[in-house]
Design a protein around this motif. Structure first.
Motif, PDB file in Angstrom:
ATOM      1  N   TRP A  11       0.806  -1.226   0.000  1.00 57.15           N
ATOM      2  CA  TRP A  11       0.000   0.000   0.000  1.00 57.15           C
ATOM      3  C   TRP A  11       0.841   1.280   0.000  1.00 57.15           C
ATOM      4  CZ3 TRP A  11      -4.148   1.867  -1.744  1.00 57.15           C
ATOM      5  CH2 TRP A  11      -4.713   3.040  -1.231  1.00 57.15           C
TER       6      TRP A  11
ATOM      7  N   TYR B 177      -2.100   2.776  -5.757  1.00 56.19           N
ATOM      8  CA  TYR B 177      -2.845   2.121  -6.844  1.00 56.19           C
ATOM      9  C   TYR B 177      -1.993   1.909  -8.101  1.00 56.19           C
ATOM     10  CZ  TYR B 177      -7.082   2.945  -4.143  1.00 56.19           C
ATOM     11  OH  TYR B 177      -8.038   2.926  -3.168  1.00 56.19           O
TER      12      TYR B 177
ATOM     13  N   ASP C 145      -2.031  -5.166  -1.692  1.00 58.07           N
ATOM     14  CA  ASP C 145      -3.107  -4.377  -1.067  1.00 58.07           C
ATOM     15  C   ASP C 145      -4.110  -3.947  -2.138  1.00 58.07           C
ATOM     16  OD1 ASP C 145      -4.322  -2.036   0.651  1.00 58.07           O
ATOM     17  OD2 ASP C 145      -3.007  -3.101   2.033  1.00 58.07           O
ATOM     18  N   ASP C 146      -4.854  -2.912  -1.849  1.00 57.33           N
ATOM     19  CA  ASP C 146      -5.932  -2.401  -2.705  1.00 57.33           C
ATOM     20  C   ASP C 146      -5.469  -2.208  -4.155  1.00 57.33           C
ATOM     21  OD1 ASP C 146      -8.240  -1.254  -3.507  1.00 57.33           O
ATOM     22  OD2 ASP C 146      -8.199   0.412  -2.083  1.00 57.33           O
TER      23      ASP C 146
ATOM     24  N   TRP D 202      -5.507  -8.161  -0.167  1.00 57.19           N
ATOM     25  CA  TRP D 202      -6.414  -7.214   0.488  1.00 57.19           C
ATOM     26  C   TRP D 202      -7.817  -7.376  -0.090  1.00 57.19           C
ATOM     27  CZ3 TRP D 202      -9.619  -3.395  -1.381  1.00 57.19           C
ATOM     28  CH2 TRP D 202     -10.004  -2.350  -0.519  1.00 57.19           C
TER      29      TRP D 202
ATOM     30  N   ARG E 122     -15.915   7.772   0.968  1.00 57.68           N
ATOM     31  CA  ARG E 122     -14.795   7.243   0.156  1.00 57.68           C
ATOM     32  C   ARG E 122     -15.324   6.659  -1.157  1.00 57.68           C
ATOM     33  NH1 ARG E 122     -10.075   2.708   0.474  1.00 57.68           N
ATOM     34  NH2 ARG E 122      -8.336   4.112   0.310  1.00 57.68           N
TER      35      ARG E 122
ATOM     36  N   LYS F 257      -6.123  -9.536   4.253  1.00 61.47           N
ATOM     37  CA  LYS F 257      -6.359  -8.312   5.028  1.00 61.47           C
ATOM     38  C   LYS F 257      -7.779  -7.860   4.708  1.00 61.47           C
ATOM     39  CE  LYS F 257      -4.647  -3.529   5.276  1.00 61.47           C
ATOM     40  NZ  LYS F 257      -3.642  -2.629   4.698  1.00 61.47           N
TER      41      LYS F 257
ATOM     42  N   ASP G 122     -10.635  -5.360   5.006  1.00 59.17           N
ATOM     43  CA  ASP G 122     -10.788  -3.937   5.320  1.00 59.17           C
ATOM     44  C   ASP G 122     -12.257  -3.534   5.414  1.00 59.17           C
ATOM     45  OD1 ASP G 122      -9.920  -1.351   5.828  1.00 59.17           O
ATOM     46  OD2 ASP G 122      -8.437  -1.390   4.213  1.00 59.17           O
TER      47      ASP G 122
ATOM     48  N   ASN H 185     -13.811   0.376   5.043  1.00 58.49           N
ATOM     49  CA  ASN H 185     -13.319   1.752   4.966  1.00 58.49           C
ATOM     50  C   ASN H 185     -14.366   2.855   5.044  1.00 58.49           C
ATOM     51  OD1 ASN H 185     -10.502   1.676   4.934  1.00 58.49           O
ATOM     52  ND2 ASN H 185     -10.512   0.833   2.869  1.00 58.49           N
TER      53      ASN H 185
ATOM     54  N   CYS I 249      -9.085  -4.931   9.606  1.00 62.46           N
ATOM     55  CA  CYS I 249      -8.639  -3.571   9.317  1.00 62.46           C
ATOM     56  C   CYS I 249      -9.897  -2.750   9.075  1.00 62.46           C
ATOM     57  CB  CYS I 249      -7.761  -3.591   8.063  1.00 62.46           C
ATOM     58  SG  CYS I 249      -7.199  -1.952   7.548  1.00 62.46           S
TER      59      CYS I 249
ATOM     60  N   GLY J 128      -9.934   1.144   7.827  1.00 64.33           N
ATOM     61  CA  GLY J 128      -9.235   2.423   7.718  1.00 64.33           C
ATOM     62  C   GLY J 128      -8.197   2.486   8.829  1.00 64.33           C
ATOM     63  N   GLY J 129      -7.445   1.399   8.987  1.00 68.02           N
ATOM     64  CA  GLY J 129      -6.563   1.244  10.152  1.00 68.02           C
ATOM     65  C   GLY J 129      -7.355   0.596  11.271  1.00 68.02           C
TER      66      GLY J 129
ATOM     67  N   TRP K 163      -4.864  -4.476  11.922  1.00 65.31           N
ATOM     68  CA  TRP K 163      -3.987  -3.362  11.535  1.00 65.31           C
ATOM     69  C   TRP K 163      -4.349  -2.200  12.463  1.00 65.31           C
ATOM     70  CZ3 TRP K 163       0.324  -1.855   9.987  1.00 65.31           C
ATOM     71  CH2 TRP K 163       0.556  -0.677   9.276  1.00 65.31           C
TER      72      TRP K 163
ATOM     73  N   ASP L 271      -3.946   3.404  10.442  1.00 68.35           N
ATOM     74  CA  ASP L 271      -3.364   3.824   9.165  1.00 68.35           C
ATOM     75  C   ASP L 271      -2.201   4.779   9.392  1.00 68.35           C
ATOM     76  OD1 ASP L 271      -4.693   2.376   7.327  1.00 68.35           O
ATOM     77  OD2 ASP L 271      -6.124   3.930   6.760  1.00 68.35           O
TER      78      ASP L 271
END
Ligand code: GLA
Length: 739
Positions: A332, A337, A362-363, A407, A439, A472, A474, A476, A522, A524-525, A541, A544
């Motif tokens: 990440w 990206y 990750d993403d 992720w 988001r 992971k 997430d 968000n 996770c 957003g952290g 996690w 962030d």
């Protein structure tokens, strides 16, 4: 141990007693919670009396106002004006109940709340008290459960509400725990913050009225953790009283402490009544989530250790995940990206020889996700970026001595996605309104079984078709447009909890179907850092914010309830992406060592010296890990108070210890400080490295270790290093080997 005699119940743990009795007339009264006491009759132990403006009732043979009676599950409308644990509305709108105890049983082992995360592992030596309460007029029944963990000094409570009336009943409030204290000399300690600044320690005195920590976000949230403690004004890490309450739940909650006019404090823990209601048809039951609580008269650290032990020994995935955890490198912060097969292959090759176990993509790998505006919900690989599918990257990981992790953000959908286009009605929305985006994404309605099934189908295919060792998971954004198009009008208030049940169901199915995959939570952290999530995923996690200095506070605060073994931390690049701060590489490593470990940077940008440091740090982590997994954690120096933050891990038998101290800001002309260690065997000798001295445990615990602040040479004279760290290793030496 649980003892029942003369209508009195004694719940005993190694250091605590919890006592309640059934008054003649049937009210379940709370008598005592605190340091371990004898099994005396506590009939004498009351402050019952009549108060003006407070209706009189009989507490046994003592006339007393209802709101002077400490209770275990108080109700509304019969003269106790404090907040009730239960509000239930019957068919004719009747909301008044009078609960009387109708029986009890003591069960060996644990009675668990069904379909909810809870302490469920290794529970053979637990004991459960079940007390039944009944409203003789309406037929509403409550079963209160107290699961006693003797060694950990923890009791877990939940309640089951049964509709034994002839018609439907709507619950408007169903607390998991109510507890009355006939004192109010407490501070309310919470873990509060926001995104990238989670779980800072906050203490404020209670005053008449309500003090609360709550969430109505559909998630436990970054802002207030589902935990609170009542602590003495002078309670420190090592001294004083602390009552801790941690909710085993990841959604809307409310923990409140209400002080009344006579300085008694009622604590209520449960689902947030503002966003909750639940309709029970005749014969149906509702089970509340579990809450864990503990008491310490040896300060905050002992409270934390009780929660840590209960979690590591008894909480679902945390208890079942043994052995060392992989050191990860996550893409990440290194590439965001900007992904392509070629770029990532080079990234992976650059990690070769560092000792990293897993590369985490990750993403950005799925659908056509080039930024955060699309593709959530489409959990298949973007062939434009990865022409060989994930296979090419996975092979490259294997060739370079690493496994592969990925992720996902299963609970979400982007408007620009195949899933949304085929099922626009699957997101949480409110008819007539465009759902609010956050988001650029919407939340899937997991209260709906077919949505859960679809996600299980997509994700299990992903995991079955690819060699994936780590996920992971997430989350968000938080919920809006609360309610569900799929619930009857009278059931809209059930949505927040039904969402959570659906999310837990998806987590359960996936983690059970892929037991060898390590799942990391996770949001957003650290926006869903709670025992509910940890039941399914043994690590989260933490934030962030990967800035080492900010992490000191976040990790220190998180450790108030959650064991460091449940947190993850990565060494990231500098200047740090959240704060712009530059911290020496070795200090970043030392801070991350407190948690399960990893890197979040492009190894291709490391210098040879830094690569060597990575290898050393990973080696150090393999020595720390057994202490993280099974040792006791001590907070030694508080980063919220001074320039120094220090912590210590001690093996349970006292034979080994690791200490880390970090200087978090420069001060001119500083003095240095002794840090006094804890948890050592006072009469044993320890070899202390790198000092090269051998000292008795009591010397180390009372005289302490000196931490001198390093100086940097500047042209115009020495100045203080801005950030520095010192690590110490202690190993017990055998008698005769001390110098
Ligand atoms: C969240 C996570 C980050 C990263 C991004 C990806 O913010 O906490 O670690 O995975 O999402 O979008």
């Amino acid at each position: 141990m649980i003892v029942a005699k003369n209508q009195t119940f004694y719940l005993e743990t190694e250091h605590t007693s919890y006592v309640m009795d059934i008054l003649p007339g049937g009210m379940l009264r709370h008598l005592y919670y605190g340091s371990r006491i004898g099994e005396d009759s506590l009939a004498y132990h009351h402050l019952l009396q009549e108060r003006s403006m407070s209706p009189l009732m009989m507490a046994g043979d003592i006339p007393a106002s209802a709101d002077t009676i400490p209770q275990e599950y108080p109700v509304f409308g019969r003269g106790d004006y404090r907040s009730p644990a239960l509000m239930a509305e019957g068919e004719q709108g009747r909301r008044i109940h009078e609960l009387t105890a109708s029986g009890f049983r003591i069960v060996e082992g644990a009675v668990l709340p069904e379909n909810l995360p809870c302490l469920d592992a290794d529970m053979d030596d637990a004991a459960t008290l079940e007390i039944s309460l009944k409203d003789r007029v309406t037929g509403v029944e409550i079963l209160l459960y107290y699961v006693v963990l003797e060694k950990e000094d923890v009791i877990a409570r939940h309640a089951v509400i049964r509709n034994a009336t002839g018609g439907p009943v709507t619950l408007r409030r169903a607390a998991s725990l109510a507890m009355d204290f006939e004192r109010a000399d407490f501070e309310f300690l919470t873990l509060s913050g926001t995104w990238a600044r989670e779980r800072h320690i906050n203490r404020r005195p209670l005053a008449q009225g309500v003090t609360a920590a709550a969430s109505r976000r559909g998630a436990s949230g970054h802002q207030l953790n589902p935990f609170a403690a009542l602590v003495g004004k002078h309670t420190t890490e090592s001294e004083g009283e602390a009552y801790g309450f941690a909710f085993v739940y990841s959604g809307d909650f409310r923990i409140e402490a209400e002080v009344d006019a006579y300085d008694s404090t009622r604590i209520l823990v449960g689902l947030n009544p503002e966003t909750f209601s639940w309709r029970l048809e005749p014969g149906e039951e509702f089970t509340t989530p579990q809450v864990l609580f503990t008491y310490s008269d040896r300060g905050l650290n002992a409270m934390s250790q009780s929660f840590h032990s209960a979690c590591r020994r008894h909480l679902g995935s945390c208890a079942r995940t043994h052995g060392s955890r992989p050191v990860v490198v996550n893409s990440w912060e290194a590439v965001y990206y900007d992904l392509s097969e070629e770029r990532l292959k080079e990234f992976i090759r650059n990690c070769r020889g560092l000792g990293i176990d897993i590369f985490v993509l990750d993403d950005g790998w799925f659908g056509h996700r080039d930024n955060d505006r699309s593709s959530l919900g489409d959990w298949y690989v973007d062939r434009k970026k990865f022409p060989e599918g994930l296979g090419g990257i996975i092979r490259c990981c294997h060739e370079n001595g690493m496994k592969f992790g990925i992720w996902v953000e299963p609970e979400m959908v982007s408007k620009d996605s195949e899933l949304y286009r085929s099922h626009p009605d699957w997101c949480i929305h409110c008819s007539g309104l465009e759902p609010v985006e956050s988001r650029h994404q919407l939340v899937l309605d997991l209260s709906r079984a077919e949505v859960v099934d679809n996600l299980f189908g997509q994700l299990s295919r992903l995991l079955a078709e690819n060699d994936i060792s780590y996920v992971k998971w997430d989350f968000n954004r938080n919920l809006t447009d609360n309610g569900s198009a799929f619930l009857a009008p009278g059931r809209q208030g059930e949505h927040a909890h039904r969402y959570m049940l659906g999310a837990y169901e998806l987590m359960r199915r996936l983690t059970e179907a892929f037991p060898l995959v390590l799942f990391e939570g996770c949001s957003g952290g650290g926006g869903r850092f709670d025992f509910g999530l940890l039941y399914y995923m043994p690590q989260i996690w933490t934030s962030d914010d990967s800035d080492a200095i900010e992490r000191l506070k976040i990790q220190y605060g998180t450790s108030m309830v959650y064991p460091p073994a449940a947190m993850t931390a990565h060494v990231s690049a500098c200047p740090n992406h959240q704060t712009g701060r530059t911290v020496p590489f070795y200090v970043r490593g030392a801070v991350a060592q407190m948690c399960h470990y990893g890197y979040e940077m492009d190894a291709g940008r490391l210098s040879e010296t830094e690569r060597e440091q990575v290898r050393e740090q990973i080696e150090t982590h393999s020595r720390i890990e057994p202490l993280l997994e099974t040792g006791d954690f001590y907070r030694l120096e508080n980063p919220f108070e001074g320039t120094l933050c220090a912590w210590q891990l001690v093996q349970k038998d006292g034979s080994q210890s690791y200490v880390c101290a970090v200087i978090q800001r420069a001060e001119p002309n500083p003095r240095g400080k002794y840090i006094r260690l804890r948890g050592l065997l006072p009469e044993k000798y320890y070899r202390v490295q790198p000092l090269g001295v051998t000292l008795r445990g009591d010397t180390l615990m009372h005289a302490g270790l000196p931490v001198l602040l390093p100086k940097a040479e500047e042209d115009n004279g020495p100045r203080q290093e801005e950030y520095a760290a010192a690590e110490f290793w202690l190993a017990c030496v055998r008698r005769g080997e001390e110098e």
